[in-house]
Design an enzyme around this catalytic site. Structure first.
Site, PDB file in Angstrom:
ATOM      1  N   ASP A  47       0.840  -1.202   0.000  1.00  0.00           N
ATOM      2  CA  ASP A  47       0.000   0.000   0.000  1.00  0.00           C
ATOM      3  C   ASP A  47       0.881   1.261   0.000  1.00  0.00           C
ATOM      4  O   ASP A  47       0.374   2.384  -0.046  1.00  0.00           O
ATOM      5  CB  ASP A  47      -1.005  -0.002   1.152  1.00  0.00           C
ATOM      6  CG  ASP A  47      -0.347   0.076   2.519  1.00  0.00           C
ATOM      7  OD1 ASP A  47       0.888  -0.078   2.599  1.00  0.00           O
ATOM      8  OD2 ASP A  47      -1.073   0.276   3.515  1.00  0.00           O
ATOM      9  N   SER A  48       2.212   1.072   0.007  1.00  0.00           N
ATOM     10  CA  SER A  48       3.135   2.185  -0.272  1.00  0.00           C
ATOM     11  C   SER A  48       2.808   2.780  -1.640  1.00  0.00           C
ATOM     12  O   SER A  48       3.234   3.893  -1.957  1.00  0.00           O
ATOM     13  CB  SER A  48       4.582   1.696  -0.237  1.00  0.00           C
ATOM     14  OG  SER A  48       4.738   0.523  -1.018  1.00  0.00           O
TER      15      SER A  48
ATOM     16  N   ASP B  73      -1.207  -6.259  -0.362  1.00  0.00           N
ATOM     17  CA  ASP B  73      -1.234  -5.580   0.931  1.00  0.00           C
ATOM     18  C   ASP B  73      -2.644  -5.079   1.223  1.00  0.00           C
ATOM     19  O   ASP B  73      -3.219  -4.322   0.426  1.00  0.00           O
ATOM     20  CB  ASP B  73      -0.277  -4.376   0.838  1.00  0.00           C
ATOM     21  CG  ASP B  73       0.350  -4.021   2.165  1.00  0.00           C
ATOM     22  OD1 ASP B  73       0.088  -4.723   3.159  1.00  0.00           O
ATOM     23  OD2 ASP B  73       1.121  -3.046   2.194  1.00  0.00           O
TER      24      ASP B  73
ATOM     25  N   LYS C 250      -0.960  -9.475   2.917  1.00  0.00           N
ATOM     26  CA  LYS C 250      -0.222  -8.979   4.080  1.00  0.00           C
ATOM     27  C   LYS C 250      -1.118  -7.996   4.821  1.00  0.00           C
ATOM     28  O   LYS C 250      -1.875  -7.262   4.181  1.00  0.00           O
ATOM     29  CB  LYS C 250       1.069  -8.280   3.638  1.00  0.00           C
ATOM     30  CG  LYS C 250       1.840  -7.630   4.791  1.00  0.00           C
ATOM     31  CD  LYS C 250       3.193  -7.117   4.377  1.00  0.00           C
ATOM     32  CE  LYS C 250       3.162  -5.715   3.817  1.00  0.00           C
ATOM     33  NZ  LYS C 250       2.605  -4.706   4.721  1.00  0.00           N
TER      34      LYS C 250
ATOM     35  N   GLU D 148      -1.145  -5.410   8.627  1.00  0.00           N
ATOM     36  CA  GLU D 148      -0.331  -4.833   9.690  1.00  0.00           C
ATOM     37  C   GLU D 148      -0.930  -5.115  11.058  1.00  0.00           C
ATOM     38  O   GLU D 148      -2.149  -5.106  11.214  1.00  0.00           O
ATOM     39  CB  GLU D 148      -0.215  -3.311   9.492  1.00  0.00           C
ATOM     40  CG  GLU D 148       0.454  -2.919   8.181  1.00  0.00           C
ATOM     41  CD  GLU D 148       0.550  -1.406   7.992  1.00  0.00           C
ATOM     42  OE1 GLU D 148       0.177  -0.646   8.924  1.00  0.00           O
ATOM     43  OE2 GLU D 148       1.006  -0.986   6.917  1.00  0.00           O
TER      44      GLU D 148
ATOM     45  N   GLU E 189       9.563  -3.952  10.218  1.00  0.00           N
ATOM     46  CA  GLU E 189       9.935  -2.656   9.625  1.00  0.00           C
ATOM     47  C   GLU E 189      10.443  -1.701  10.697  1.00  0.00           C
ATOM     48  O   GLU E 189       9.802  -1.516  11.738  1.00  0.00           O
ATOM     49  CB  GLU E 189       8.715  -2.048   8.903  1.00  0.00           C
ATOM     50  CG  GLU E 189       9.024  -0.677   8.307  1.00  0.00           C
ATOM     51  CD  GLU E 189       7.982  -0.169   7.304  1.00  0.00           C
ATOM     52  OE1 GLU E 189       7.052  -0.934   6.953  1.00  0.00           O
ATOM     53  OE2 GLU E 189       8.126   0.986   6.873  1.00  0.00           O
TER      54      GLU E 189
HETATM   55  O1  KIV Z   1       3.539  -1.106   1.600  1.00  0.00           O
HETATM   56  C1  KIV Z   1       4.694  -1.548   1.516  1.00  0.00           C
HETATM   57  O2  KIV Z   1       5.418  -1.344   0.543  1.00  0.00           O
HETATM   58  C2  KIV Z   1       5.198  -2.323   2.647  1.00  0.00           C
HETATM   59  C3  KIV Z   1       6.649  -2.671   2.665  1.00  0.00           C
HETATM   60  C4  KIV Z   1       7.442  -1.486   3.033  1.00  0.00           C
HETATM   61  C5  KIV Z   1       6.940  -3.827   3.531  1.00  0.00           C
HETATM   62  O3  KIV Z   1       4.465  -2.631   3.525  1.00  0.00           O
END
Ligand code: KIV
Length: 295
Positions: free
Chosen positions: A59-60, A98, A128, A130, A197
């Site tokens: 989600d970056s 994510d 993934k 959090e 992280e």
């Molecule tokens: O969103 C993302 O790119 C991430 C990575 C930094 C692990 O969660």
């Protein structure tokens, strides 16, 4: 009919599809896991061809592609759109989608439904999310639905407002203990892997040694079982902010700037398009056209 493109087929030659079991095996054999983020088809193609184990559609995306100040505005639809593009490009890497902010926090049922969309609609192999003990029920429900889950502890960017900024985590004995407990819990719940992280290097080494599942570090030192970077940071594409833990392998922002300026100059001086970039028509057809139109 298969929608797999020629390039995507070429990228898959010589490598079997990477699975969650392969990651566990790599840890058992002390082989380091490589992971990078991707958000589009050409980047996914290149990462897959390079032989990287895992592609994370992070989600970056919100920060490095969509231009938001943090990851909070990213929606399920944003994520699915980009996951689909990545899935069309990558044939062999393990694909992890994510889960965005508010797609798994409200109820376990919604968490399962949204997690399922990553696999069913967007071609991902796993998701993934959090958080630690506060996400116990959502994680349990998603895993019970048969969806592999990668955990994410330490600096979890969706909690940026709770942390008061993008700050390293686990730097006191109490915080370190909580992080270890969360890591052990995620393993017990059945997560196949775990991102750490912005965590002190010796703490992530300690956690990695205590766990059977592989840890993937970002800003967490060399003692993790694998490493991940945001590909835009690694490529020097994202100029706005580069965290201390990033190693830049290219200056693509500089390259883009040079290319765009060279193009502009060529256009302004009529150096582009040249003859080789131009389509012509046979002389007799041209003459016929002129004769007809001027008659
Ligand atoms: O969103 C993302 O790119 C991430 C990575 C930094 C692990 O969660």
């Amino acid at each position: 009919m298969s929608t797999t493109t020629y390039d995507a087929q070429a990228s898959s030659r010589g490598r079997k599809k990477v699975t969650v079991l392969d990651l566990r095996n790599k840890k058992q054999h002390n082989e380091i896991i490589s992971m990078l983020t991707a958000y589009d088809y050409p980047t996914a193609l290149a990462i897959d061809q390079a032989g990287i184990d895992v592609i994370l559609v992070g989600d970056s995306l919100g920060m490095v592609v969509l231009g938001y100040a943090n990851t909070l505005p990213v929606t399920m639809e944003d994520m699915l759109h980009h996951c689909k593009a990545v899935a069309r490009g990558a044939q062999t890497a393990l694909l992890v989608g994510d889960m965005p902010f508010m797609s798994y926090q409200t109820s376990s049922m919604e968490a399962v439904r949204n997690a399922g969309r990553f696999l069913q609609e967007a071609g991902m192999d796993a998701i993934k999310l959090e958080g630690g003990s506060e996400r116990r029920e959502a994680i349990q429900a998603i895993i019970e639905a048969g969806i592999p889950v990668m955990g994410h502890l330490g600096l979890t960017p969706q909690s940026v407002n709770q942390f008061g900024g993008f700050r390293p985590q686990g730097r006191t004995a109490q915080a370190a203990r909580r992080l270890l407990q969360d890591a052990l819990l995620l393993q017990e719940l059945g997560c196949f892997s775990l991102v750490l992280e912005s965590v002190p290097a010796r703490l992530s080494s300690y956690i990695s040694e205590r766990l059977d599942i592989p840890t993937i570090g970002i800003g967490a030192g060399a003692g993790c079982d694998g490493q991940v970077l945001v590909s835009h940071d690694l490529l020097g594409l994202f100029e706005r902010f580069t965290p201390r833990f990033v190693k830049k392998y290219a200056d693509l922002h500089g390259e883009m700037l040079r290319a765009f300026q060279a193009y502009m100059q060529d256009v302004e001086t009529l150096a582009f398009p040249a003859e080789e970039h131009t389509v012509e028509m046979p002389e007799n057809e041209w003459q016929a056209f002129l004769a007809e139109t001027s008659a």
